[in-house]
Design an enzyme around this catalytic site. Sequence first.
Site, short mmCIF file in Angstrom:
data_model
loop_
_atom_site.label_atom_id
_atom_site.label_comp_id
_atom_site.label_asym_id
_atom_site.label_seq_id
_atom_site.Cartn_x
_atom_site.Cartn_y
_atom_site.Cartn_z
N ARG A 17 0.81 -1.22 0.00
CA ARG A 17 0.00 0.00 0.00
C ARG A 17 0.84 1.28 0.00
NH1 ARG A 17 -4.08 -0.64 4.71
NH2 ARG A 17 -2.83 -2.46 5.24
N SER A 389 33.05 43.35 -0.30
CA SER A 389 31.85 42.83 -0.96
C SER A 389 32.18 42.31 -2.35
CB SER A 389 30.80 43.92 -1.08
OG SER A 389 30.35 44.27 0.19
#
Length: 450
Positions: A17, A389
């Site tokens: 199932r 950055s």
Amino acid sequence: MPHTRAAIILAAGQGTRMKSRTVKVLHAVGGRPMLAWTVDLAKTCGATDIVTVYGAHSPAVRDAAGQLGTATALQDPPLGTGHAVLAARDALAGVEGHAIVLYADTPLITPETVERVFAALGDGASVAVLGFEPEDPAAYGRLIVDSEGNLDRIVEFKDASEAERAVRLVNSGVLAAPAPLLLELLGEVGNDNANGEYYLTDVVGLARARGLKTAVVKADAGEVLGVNSRIDLAEAEAAFQARKRRALMAGGVTLVAPDTVFFSHDTRIARDVVVEPHVVFGPGVTVEEDAVIRAFSHLEGAHVRSGASVGPYARLRPGTDLGPGAKVGNFVEVKKSQLGEGAKVSHLTYIGDASIGANANIGAGTITCNYDGYDKHRTIVGEGAFIGSNTCLVAPVTVGAGAFTGSGTVVTDDVPGDALALTRTPQTTKAGWAARFRTAKEARKARKES
Ligand code: UD1
Ligand code: MG
């Protein structure tokens, strides 16, 4: 009381199932296969002889059970639960202690409950059965208790009379008895019933016929939930999550919106940690005291040390180790990397295969270029370094302690401590260029429109 305990784990069912290529008991709850939950339960309760019974269709269960450290026994063909336990007979030869039958598709039973089943044997019962009273007793086996409260027998639904079907106390399947007695009684079990199967449950009636004492131990219905379908699997997962959330909060963890946070079986979180809404903990996460896990973060295989802060919207992948007070901010991914105490990676960054020194600051948009299509390479950033950055750190590469990289730098060579690395072309500035550009464009547009 006997000193040894044994467990027989039944896992020979087909599990059709589930509609899955993966055998049922290897589907996971809380990030751990159901079979592993049951093996762990048996070990926690002190079982030293553990046998997993598997079917001919599922060598994967045999292999998984072996890896989990249990003996294995093949049941082929499957002729019922009693027949399944008998398949473990050889593996149990010589075991004198108490044995318990557990199910690999029933992952939520607690060690406390199993202890109560063993305790019933300690109190003089020869067979103890774990029962429960579900809202809908459905097709479970009915526990037939006599007027003195003794468990007389178990009747399978298909074999039960109307009166027996009205009984609300049902069999979870878990059953314990001294191992030699269990095997002896199973030898007497026949298959003259509606299913033509050898029922484990028949040992209760056989024990009573010998004048032996039997007992029922009651469990919460939620604990004995058996998984047969994906719907049951989701129910078991929900029950596990609810239990884990309660345990963590009871241990001093703040969950701002508990129902939106998902844990693994092994998630460890110390007291005074705050977990904001919508966080997912995959396997292998430890969070130490006073850390904050902010909303919408995803963590797996990560160690977050005390006072560190993660997210919102952060992803910590396996091998991440955040030092005390370190910060990983929004849209940052970290993999197989250590961040030292107080290091900060606040925005839009990928840190992979790296070691970031204490108090280093990693600027927004920094990327460790760790993979060349064949191999992974390491990046080392020293203590107190300042990575500008949008720096690309092309690994393998080292930036020394206290060094700077200029914004937009592509670092391909090692940078000595306290140096500045810069790979930008110098800026050119053309005075008045933009105004001239606009004037020319506007004039052209006006000519076209006229
Ligand atoms: C069984 C019990 C029933 C109980 C119910 C709880 C018996 C006869 N009945 O019924 O009283 O209420 O569980 O869920 O025990 N298995 C094998 N080999 C087999 C048959 C089963 O390993 O030959 C394993 C299955 O994988 C499963 C477990 O035993 O994990 C239970 O088998 P299942 O067929 O589901 O038994 P039920 O009919 O539900
Ligand atoms: Mg069943």
